[in-house]
Motif scaffolding. Structure first.
Motif, mmCIF file in Angstrom:
data_model
loop_
_atom_site.group_PDB
_atom_site.id
_atom_site.type_symbol
_atom_site.label_atom_id
_atom_site.label_comp_id
_atom_site.label_asym_id
_atom_site.label_seq_id
_atom_site.Cartn_x
_atom_site.Cartn_y
_atom_site.Cartn_z
ATOM 1 N N LYS A 41 0.849 -1.192 0.000
ATOM 2 C CA LYS A 41 0.000 0.000 0.000
ATOM 3 C C LYS A 41 0.884 1.242 0.000
ATOM 4 C CE LYS A 41 -3.688 -2.543 0.628
ATOM 5 N NZ LYS A 41 -3.504 -3.686 -0.183
ATOM 6 N N TYR A 42 0.578 2.176 -0.873
ATOM 7 C CA TYR A 42 1.314 3.434 -0.961
ATOM 8 C C TYR A 42 0.332 4.575 -0.724
ATOM 9 C CZ TYR A 42 4.801 0.533 -3.251
ATOM 10 O OH TYR A 42 5.709 -0.452 -3.541
ATOM 11 N N ARG A 43 0.757 5.539 0.053
ATOM 12 C CA ARG A 43 -0.096 6.697 0.290
ATOM 13 C C ARG A 43 0.018 7.646 -0.891
ATOM 14 N NH1 ARG A 43 3.494 10.571 2.102
ATOM 15 N NH2 ARG A 43 5.417 9.721 2.902
ATOM 16 N N LEU A 44 -1.022 8.430 -1.093
ATOM 17 C CA LEU A 44 -1.007 9.410 -2.177
ATOM 18 C C LEU A 44 -0.024 10.525 -1.835
ATOM 19 C CD1 LEU A 44 -4.799 9.756 -2.966
ATOM 20 C CD2 LEU A 44 -3.066 8.648 -4.352
ATOM 21 N N PRO A 45 0.739 10.984 -2.821
ATOM 22 C CA PRO A 45 1.679 12.072 -2.546
ATOM 23 C C PRO A 45 0.933 13.374 -2.239
ATOM 24 C CG PRO A 45 1.734 11.449 -4.875
ATOM 25 C CD PRO A 45 0.810 10.506 -4.185
ATOM 26 N N LYS A 46 1.356 14.033 -1.139
ATOM 27 C CA LYS A 46 0.720 15.290 -0.742
ATOM 28 C C LYS A 46 1.663 16.472 -0.853
ATOM 29 C CE LYS A 46 -2.556 13.100 2.337
ATOM 30 N NZ LYS A 46 -3.029 12.927 3.689
ATOM 31 N N ASP A 50 6.930 13.962 -1.271
ATOM 32 C CA ASP A 50 6.173 12.726 -1.474
ATOM 33 C C ASP A 50 6.121 12.350 -2.950
ATOM 34 O OD1 ASP A 50 5.635 12.680 1.238
ATOM 35 O OD2 ASP A 50 3.566 13.392 1.026
ATOM 36 N N LEU A 51 5.943 13.355 -3.796
ATOM 37 C CA LEU A 51 5.865 13.126 -5.232
ATOM 38 C C LEU A 51 7.196 12.584 -5.765
ATOM 39 C CD1 LEU A 51 3.926 13.344 -7.579
ATOM 40 C CD2 LEU A 51 4.712 15.668 -7.941
ATOM 41 N N ARG A 52 8.298 13.169 -5.313
ATOM 42 C CA ARG A 52 9.620 12.674 -5.738
ATOM 43 C C ARG A 52 9.850 11.239 -5.254
ATOM 44 N NH1 ARG A 52 10.795 18.027 -4.949
ATOM 45 N NH2 ARG A 52 11.411 17.805 -2.785
ATOM 46 N N GLU A 53 9.405 10.962 -4.021
ATOM 47 C CA GLU A 53 9.547 9.612 -3.470
ATOM 48 C C GLU A 53 8.750 8.602 -4.295
ATOM 49 O OE1 GLU A 53 8.222 7.262 0.551
ATOM 50 O OE2 GLU A 53 8.740 9.382 0.724
ATOM 51 N N MET A 54 7.522 8.962 -4.660
ATOM 52 C CA MET A 54 6.684 8.083 -5.472
ATOM 53 C C MET A 54 7.307 7.865 -6.850
ATOM 54 S SD MET A 54 3.990 6.201 -5.555
ATOM 55 C CE MET A 54 3.128 6.695 -4.089
ATOM 56 N N GLU A 55 7.875 8.908 -7.409
ATOM 57 C CA GLU A 55 8.538 8.794 -8.706
ATOM 58 C C GLU A 55 9.711 7.823 -8.624
ATOM 59 O OE1 GLU A 55 11.072 11.764 -11.442
ATOM 60 O OE2 GLU A 55 9.037 12.452 -10.965
ATOM 61 N N GLU A 56 10.483 7.891 -7.546
ATOM 62 C CA GLU A 56 11.616 6.974 -7.369
ATOM 63 C C GLU A 56 11.140 5.526 -7.228
ATOM 64 O OE1 GLU A 56 14.868 7.444 -7.728
ATOM 65 O OE2 GLU A 56 14.269 9.445 -8.373
ATOM 66 N N ILE A 57 10.060 5.328 -6.500
ATOM 67 C CA ILE A 57 9.496 3.979 -6.352
ATOM 68 C C ILE A 57 9.083 3.439 -7.716
ATOM 69 C CG2 ILE A 57 7.513 2.675 -5.456
ATOM 70 C CD1 ILE A 57 7.643 4.555 -2.984
ATOM 71 N N LEU A 58 8.398 4.271 -8.508
ATOM 72 C CA LEU A 58 7.968 3.838 -9.837
ATOM 73 C C LEU A 58 9.155 3.553 -10.740
ATOM 74 C CD1 LEU A 58 4.943 6.217 -10.390
ATOM 75 C CD2 LEU A 58 4.860 3.750 -10.083
ATOM 76 N N LYS A 59 10.178 4.384 -10.664
ATOM 77 C CA LYS A 59 11.376 4.154 -11.487
ATOM 78 C C LYS A 59 12.014 2.822 -11.139
ATOM 79 C CE LYS A 59 12.780 8.883 -12.502
ATOM 80 N NZ LYS A 59 13.784 9.921 -12.239
ATOM 81 N N ARG A 60 12.110 2.518 -9.835
ATOM 82 C CA ARG A 60 12.707 1.237 -9.423
ATOM 83 C C ARG A 60 11.873 0.069 -9.911
ATOM 84 N NH1 ARG A 60 13.554 3.876 -4.542
ATOM 85 N NH2 ARG A 60 11.804 2.793 -3.572
ATOM 86 N N LYS A 61 10.556 0.190 -9.808
ATOM 87 C CA LYS A 61 9.678 -0.909 -10.211
ATOM 88 C C LYS A 61 9.651 -1.110 -11.719
ATOM 89 C CE LYS A 61 6.544 -1.442 -6.398
ATOM 90 N NZ LYS A 61 6.897 -2.821 -6.205
ATOM 91 N N LEU A 62 9.654 -0.010 -12.463
ATOM 92 C CA LEU A 62 9.517 -0.110 -13.916
ATOM 93 C C LEU A 62 10.851 -0.158 -14.648
ATOM 94 C CD1 LEU A 62 6.566 2.392 -14.377
ATOM 95 C CD2 LEU A 62 6.459 -0.091 -14.354
ATOM 96 N N GLY A 63 11.918 0.227 -13.999
ATOM 97 C CA GLY A 63 13.232 0.197 -14.630
ATOM 98 C C GLY A 63 13.291 1.086 -15.847
ATOM 99 N N SER A 64 13.911 0.598 -16.889
ATOM 100 C CA SER A 64 14.102 1.410 -18.092
ATOM 101 C C SER A 64 12.783 1.663 -18.815
ATOM 102 C CB SER A 64 15.088 0.733 -19.029
ATOM 103 O OG SER A 64 14.568 -0.503 -19.450
ATOM 104 N N SER A 65 11.771 0.841 -18.563
ATOM 105 C CA SER A 65 10.490 1.068 -19.225
ATOM 106 C C SER A 65 9.833 2.351 -18.722
ATOM 107 C CB SER A 65 9.552 -0.125 -19.031
ATOM 108 O OG SER A 65 9.199 -0.271 -17.677
ATOM 109 N N TRP A 66 10.278 2.862 -17.564
ATOM 110 C CA TRP A 66 9.750 4.126 -17.022
ATOM 111 C C TRP A 66 10.004 5.266 -17.996
ATOM 112 C CZ3 TRP A 66 6.804 6.523 -13.625
ATOM 113 C CH2 TRP A 66 7.067 7.836 -13.271
ATOM 114 N N GLU A 67 11.246 5.394 -18.445
ATOM 115 C CA GLU A 67 11.579 6.467 -19.382
ATOM 116 C C GLU A 67 10.843 6.285 -20.704
ATOM 117 O OE1 GLU A 67 13.971 4.911 -17.582
ATOM 118 O OE2 GLU A 67 14.526 6.559 -16.262
ATOM 119 N N ALA A 68 10.755 5.053 -21.158
ATOM 120 C CA ALA A 68 10.050 4.777 -22.411
ATOM 121 C C ALA A 68 8.567 5.142 -22.279
ATOM 122 C CB ALA A 68 10.201 3.306 -22.789
ATOM 123 N N SER A 69 7.978 4.837 -21.130
ATOM 124 C CA SER A 69 6.568 5.164 -20.904
ATOM 125 C C SER A 69 6.347 6.668 -20.893
ATOM 126 C CB SER A 69 6.087 4.580 -19.570
ATOM 127 O OG SER A 69 6.149 3.190 -19.601
#
Length: 84
Positions: A41-46, A50-69
């Motif tokens: 569970k992730y809290r919504l960025p406020k 928080d927004l930068r933290e969420m972006e880092e989590i997404l980058k780690r999860k998606l890897g190089s596909s993050w930039e492509a997306s």
């Protein structure tokens, strides 16, 4: 044929039903709405932090596909803006 009561099914029973009846949109929607109880569970960025933290989590999860997306999303937005 009457549809089963999806609210009375366990998650495993509903998943099995969806796999056997892949064309049943109502069953698929019921399964999606239940979510996965094991998902983190992730809290919504406020804040900006928080927004930068969420972006880092997404980058780690998606890897190089993050930039492509992001690139694809940017291109699609440009096409939408330029379309008549």
């Amino acid at each position: 044929m009457t549809k089963p009561d999806f609210s009375r099914m366990t998650r495993q029973e509903l998943r099995a039903y969806v796999l056997a009846h892949r064309e049943d949109d109502e069953a698929i929607e019921a399964l999606i709405k239940r979510g996965n109880p094991n998902s983190p569970k992730y809290r919504l960025p406020k804040t900006e932090e928080d927004l930068r933290e969420m972006e880092e989590i997404l980058k780690r999860k998606l890897g190089s596909s993050w930039e492509a997306s992001l690139t694809l999303a940017f291109k699609l937005n440009i096409l939408i803006l330029l379309s008549p």
